[in-house]
Each structure stands twice: as C-alpha cells, then as structure tokens.
Design an enzyme around this catalytic site. Sequence first.
Site, PDB file in Angstrom:
ATOM      1  N   GLU A 104       9.378 -14.644 -10.962  1.00 41.30           N
ATOM      2  CA  GLU A 104       8.609 -13.474 -10.551  1.00 41.30           C
ATOM      3  C   GLU A 104       8.230 -12.556 -11.689  1.00 41.30           C
ATOM      4  OE1 GLU A 104      10.377 -10.644  -7.787  1.00 41.30           O
ATOM      5  OE2 GLU A 104      12.362 -11.316  -8.349  1.00 41.30           O
ATOM      6  N   HIS A 163      18.961 -37.562  -7.224  1.00 46.19           N
ATOM      7  CA  HIS A 163      18.195 -38.179  -6.133  1.00 46.19           C
ATOM      8  C   HIS A 163      16.688 -37.983  -6.311  1.00 46.19           C
ATOM      9  CE1 HIS A 163      21.841 -39.234  -4.022  1.00 46.19           C
ATOM     10  NE2 HIS A 163      22.277 -37.990  -4.178  1.00 46.19           N
ATOM     11  N   LYS A 167       6.637  -4.239  -4.040  1.00 46.76           N
ATOM     12  CA  LYS A 167       8.055  -3.930  -3.881  1.00 46.76           C
ATOM     13  C   LYS A 167       8.530  -4.143  -2.454  1.00 46.76           C
ATOM     14  CE  LYS A 167      12.157  -2.621  -4.954  1.00 46.76           C
ATOM     15  NZ  LYS A 167      12.996  -3.745  -5.426  1.00 46.76           N
ATOM     16  N   ARG A 188       5.371   0.097  -6.042  1.00 50.75           N
ATOM     17  CA  ARG A 188       5.323  -0.755  -4.856  1.00 50.75           C
ATOM     18  C   ARG A 188       4.312  -1.884  -4.998  1.00 50.75           C
ATOM     19  NH1 ARG A 188       7.489   1.936  -0.368  1.00 50.75           N
ATOM     20  NH2 ARG A 188       6.189   0.689   0.972  1.00 50.75           N
ATOM     21  N   TRP A 194      -3.126  -2.645  -1.435  1.00 53.02           N
ATOM     22  CA  TRP A 194      -2.752  -4.024  -1.798  1.00 53.02           C
ATOM     23  C   TRP A 194      -3.534  -4.894  -0.840  1.00 53.02           C
ATOM     24  CZ3 TRP A 194       0.037  -8.323   0.163  1.00 53.02           C
ATOM     25  CH2 TRP A 194       0.583  -9.164  -0.798  1.00 53.02           C
ATOM     26  N   GLU A 247      18.676 -17.650  -7.005  1.00 50.02           N
ATOM     27  CA  GLU A 247      18.317 -16.287  -7.380  1.00 50.02           C
ATOM     28  C   GLU A 247      17.870 -16.236  -8.851  1.00 50.02           C
ATOM     29  OE1 GLU A 247      17.486 -13.589  -6.236  1.00 50.02           O
ATOM     30  OE2 GLU A 247      17.855 -12.139  -7.828  1.00 50.02           O
ATOM     31  N   LYS A 290      14.210 -14.886 -10.098  1.00 54.91           N
ATOM     32  CA  LYS A 290      14.011 -13.775 -11.042  1.00 54.91           C
ATOM     33  C   LYS A 290      13.093 -14.220 -12.178  1.00 54.91           C
ATOM     34  CE  LYS A 290      15.145 -10.627  -9.411  1.00 54.91           C
ATOM     35  NZ  LYS A 290      15.949 -10.699  -8.249  1.00 54.91           N
ATOM     36  N   CYS A 300       0.818  -1.211   0.000  1.00 51.97           N
ATOM     37  CA  CYS A 300       0.000   0.000   0.000  1.00 51.97           C
ATOM     38  C   CYS A 300       0.858   1.271   0.000  1.00 51.97           C
ATOM     39  CB  CYS A 300      -0.865   0.023   1.239  1.00 51.97           C
ATOM     40  SG  CYS A 300      -1.835  -1.459   1.462  1.00 51.97           S
ATOM     41  N   ASN A 313      -1.883   2.041   5.952  1.00 53.14           N
ATOM     42  CA  ASN A 313      -1.030   0.914   5.542  1.00 53.14           C
ATOM     43  C   ASN A 313      -0.805   0.048   6.764  1.00 53.14           C
ATOM     44  OD1 ASN A 313      -0.778   2.203   3.120  1.00 53.14           O
ATOM     45  ND2 ASN A 313       1.413   2.642   3.298  1.00 53.14           N
ATOM     46  N   GLY A 314      -0.682  -1.268   6.559  1.00 52.26           N
ATOM     47  CA  GLY A 314      -0.436  -2.172   7.683  1.00 52.26           C
ATOM     48  C   GLY A 314      -1.648  -3.045   7.924  1.00 52.26           C
TER      49      GLY A 314
END
Length: 604
Positions: free
Chosen positions: A486, A502, A599, A27, A72, A479, A483, A2, A98-99
């Site tokens: 996402e 295995h 973000k 964000r 969000w 990583e 990438k 948010c 927000n929160g």
Amino acid sequence: MCGIVGYLGARPATPVLVEGLLRLEYRGYDSAGVAVLRAGKIAVTKTAGRVRDLRDKLTDDPATVGIAHTRWATHGEPSDRNAHPHLDADLRIAVVHNGIIENAEQLRAQLTAEGVEFASETDTEALAHLIARQDAATLEDAVRAALRGVEGTYGLVVLDRARPGELVVARNGSPIVLGIGDGEMFIASDVAALVHHTQQVVFLDDGELATVTAAGFRTSTLEARLTNKTPTTVDLAADDYELGGHTDFMRKEMAEQPEAIARALRGRLDERFATAHLGGLGLDPMALRAVKRVKFLGCGSAYYAGQMGATLVEELARIPADAEPASEFRYRNPVVDPDALYVAVSQSGETLDTLAAVQELRRKGGRVIGAVNVVGSAIARECGSGLFLHAGPEVSVASTKALTNMTVSFAMLALLLGRVRDLSASAGQRIVTGLRALPGHVERVLADDADIARIAKRFAHAEHMFFLGRVRGWPVAREGAQKLKEISYVHAEAYQSAELKHGPLALVDANMPSVVIVPADDLLAKNLATIEQVKARGGPVIAITNAELPSGLADEVIRVPRGEPELDPILLTIPLQLLAYHTASALGRDIDKPRNLAKSVTVE
Ligand code: F6R
C-alpha cells in the site's frame, strides 16, 4: 474518502473551511471545492487536485457562511466539474455530500425528463436539483422531503442562497458532526477538522437532520420528530493531528506505539486473578462461558488483526475462532450462530462493509461487539458494547498503532475468555507479564530503525516480494505484505510457508526476495526449512525472528525481543511496518497519501 466542512459565524468562512479541508486531507481525495454566500449569491470555487491548489484559486472573502468538500471519485472521474459543491439550475442551493446515492441513475433520468440539465456526472448534483424543486416552508423541510425519494448513504450539508443564516445537514451512513463554538458553529465529517476550534460536539445519528445557525442547532428525524441532542466533549487535542516534528504521520504513529499499548493495557490487567477486565464488553462470566465460538470481522489490516485475534483465542481459551473479511461475510447470507461472539474490528468505526456486516448480524440476532478506535463512530454505536482500542487518533492511511492495539486488545479478550475456562492461573500470569513487557519490547524494535532502513534500501529495487509465515506467523506475513504494497507499490504476496512448495516456489529466484517470519516456537525447525527451500532456489531471505538462527542462513536478520510465544505476532509485525516505511521512502513515495487509497472506506 470524501471530507466535509461547514462554517457559520462572524469570521470569514473561507480560511476556516480551507484549514478544515487540510485537516481532512489524510482521508484521501482527488478534488476539492468551496461554496460561500457572498452578497446574496453563492460563489463556488472547485478544482481537481490538492487543497493547496484550491487555496491558490481563492481570494480574500468576507463571507461568513460556507461549505467545503474533498471528493474521492465514485460517480464520474476526478475533475473540476465533478468536484463538490454542486448547485441546482438557479444557483440557489449548494450541496456537499459524502456517500453514494444508489438510485442516482433513476433520479437523474427523472429530473432530465422534467427538463433539468446536469452540469456534472455525479449522484450529488441530483440532490441539489431535488432540494431546490421542493415546495416547502423551510430549508429543513425541503431537504427532508427530497431525502424521502433518495436511496443510499449520505452525510450532507446544504446551503440556500435565500437563507443566509442557516445550513441544513443530514446523515444516513456517512458521519456528520457539529462543533459548538461561541457564537459560531462548525460542521465536519470527522472531528479532526473541528478539534482545534472546539471539543464540544454533537454526532448525528442515521436518519437525523439538523438546522444549524451561528447561535446553535436543532436536530430532528426524517419524520420531523425533534431529537433534542446534547453536546458531548471529545477528549482529543489539536496536536493529536499535528506532525509534532515527525516527517509524516506514519512515522509519528509507529513511534507512538509503546505509549498506545500502555494506554490500552491501563487498568485492564489483573495480577491477582491473572486475567483482564474489559468492562465495555458488557458480558458477565456466565455470558463469557456461554460463548462457543468467536468470529472476527474486519477489512484489510483490521481483518489480519482479527486473524491474529482468532489464533490467540484458540490458543488461550481453546474456543474455535476464525476471522473473515467483513465484505465477504455481509454478502454471503451468513449462517449466524446464536452461541458465537462476533467481533467487528475497525480503526475508524466507519468502514461501510464492516458496518453492513454488523447490521446483518444484528438483524439475524447475532451477538456482536465492536473493537473500534473512534468513539462515537457508526460501528461503535451500532454495536453498543465492545473493546475500545485507545490507540489515539490515527491519521496515516497505513494503519500501524491501531492495528497493534487491536492485537493487544484481542490478547486481553483471549486471556479473559481463557481464564473463565481452563487456562491456568500460571499461564494467565505469564500472558499478563508478557503484555506488560510489550511497550518496552516495541521500543527496542523501533530503536532498530537505522538497520531496518539499510535492509529496506538493499531490497527496494525488487519488483516482487514474498512474505512467508505459518500459524502464528501467517497473519503477520499477510499484514507485512499489505503494508509494503500500500505505501511502496511493490508487489508483495503473502503465503503460508508450507504452501510454497505447492506452486509459488516456481517464482523464487535471485530477483524475488522473501521475508520469512520465524517465531521462536515449536515450529522453528519448520520455518528454518522454509528458509532453506528459498535459499536453495537462489532467493534472498530476510528473516524476522526472535530465535537464534544458524549463522549465514538468511541474508538479513531482523531481531525482535523474546516474549511470551502467544504474543509473538504482535511484536513480529512491528519491523514489517518499518520495512515497508523505509522501502517506500527509498522509492520516494508520498507515504501518508498512498495513491488510490483512502483512510476510511465509507463506500462499497
Ligand atoms: C491498511 C489499512 C486498511 C484498513 C481497512 C479497514 O493499512 O489501513 O486496510 O485496515 O481499510 O479500516 P478500519 O480499520 O478503519 O475499518
């Protein structure tokens, strides 16, 4: 996550608010809304969707006070009615928040029993009703009294129809920053929304409130004690948040990596003693020598960077080191080692799980430093000391330059820890030289863009991909898979190369390409054997390497320059960013706004 913007001054508020929301778009959000005070009434416009959809709904408005939000979804689906701002029943109080209010269910039940009818499914609406029901002399007192009954996290702004000249803000766990203008004041959850207006800012602390007027502000605690905050100057320019000719922020930020690395190294490498100077750590040589163990804590890519850091610390300093997702650490009642150095890793400095891990460590007397990119952020302040990443503002949801600067910073930390122990001066010098060469080496990888784009296009149709690596290459593989997932939404799984046999090898066939990380180190023969195993099952292989591979072994080879072997993970990660980027663009994805992601993740 948010975003919040607020404005009080002489200009029409709506364009300022909308522009601020556009700067917070990066964000991640799913709905947006604005409330302004016009002719003694609060006028609200909200919509599910993009800020540009909200802008289309707004008309020219002379109102000079207002609040705005990008949401969000956490409580209730993304919809017009769940979008903020939320109002009380008399339409007197408007709140953006927000929160997460943890006792929202209880508050909603209590208010419903008292006859309140809710217009949304959100936790935030309860705040608007609660504030409106307080019998208090000032808006600040009403907010303060309401917050006494609230559990959870918040960054919030309150507008009161009865008090047109002020806004009240409060913070607990979600950032709020005030921007000081000339006869006008700005409020935001992120300096990105402010820096084109002012660089004079005040960051609120947890448990702090402020009454903001066009002429200034007054801060105090939840207990009504004045805190007398003074403004600080942020060293950020508006164009740090502009595309500057690039098609998207991920591309811009990948291109900025050589410069970002150079900034992280500046003034920190010492040729004479073959070591690093990291003054922000606040640890003298005796304290550094007393460190018996290092543990990196972070989430997502920051955790993978921590894993690269742990390998560097073990290799250069020979101290046991590991990395753990901060989200796991915080919940498992961790055994805190008084002789360990804990490193909280976070680009934003806001990630709630990482912040909670830091708080858990501090509560138990652990020694924790931050490796953070945003000055003044919650994690930076909670840790008090650490390694500033110097990556510059990162806007793209997919982290690139911040992750690179995390690993570069960990190489310097490992060098320093090594040189107060038994790492020889010549080995230290080798690492110093290797670090100095990195910006140029990254430049050369970036110049390979067209060939990597061709390879990405060749495999963009794949529904699944393996990323394989061992030891130094293992966090690199993780990583790389992260990438790709996402931003392209291609399913990617990272595996330790030797574990392939295995179980997962059963998945390998002509439709399952594998990206294999092949550093030119003493495990080269093992990594070549991994490629053979995949090829023998008909699996296509893309090798990422700084070694000479037997010709024809891999279907595609992406080469990176050869540097010091311990630093290989830093460089081997760069082509994986480009591979993910070009796969996503071949698939037509919205690269800077990947679906379902934000973000900075300020919720659990
Ligand atoms: C991946 C990515 C995320 C973040 C994670 C932690 O590209 O950006 O996985 O790394 O959400 O964020 P920070 O570093 O802000 O704590």
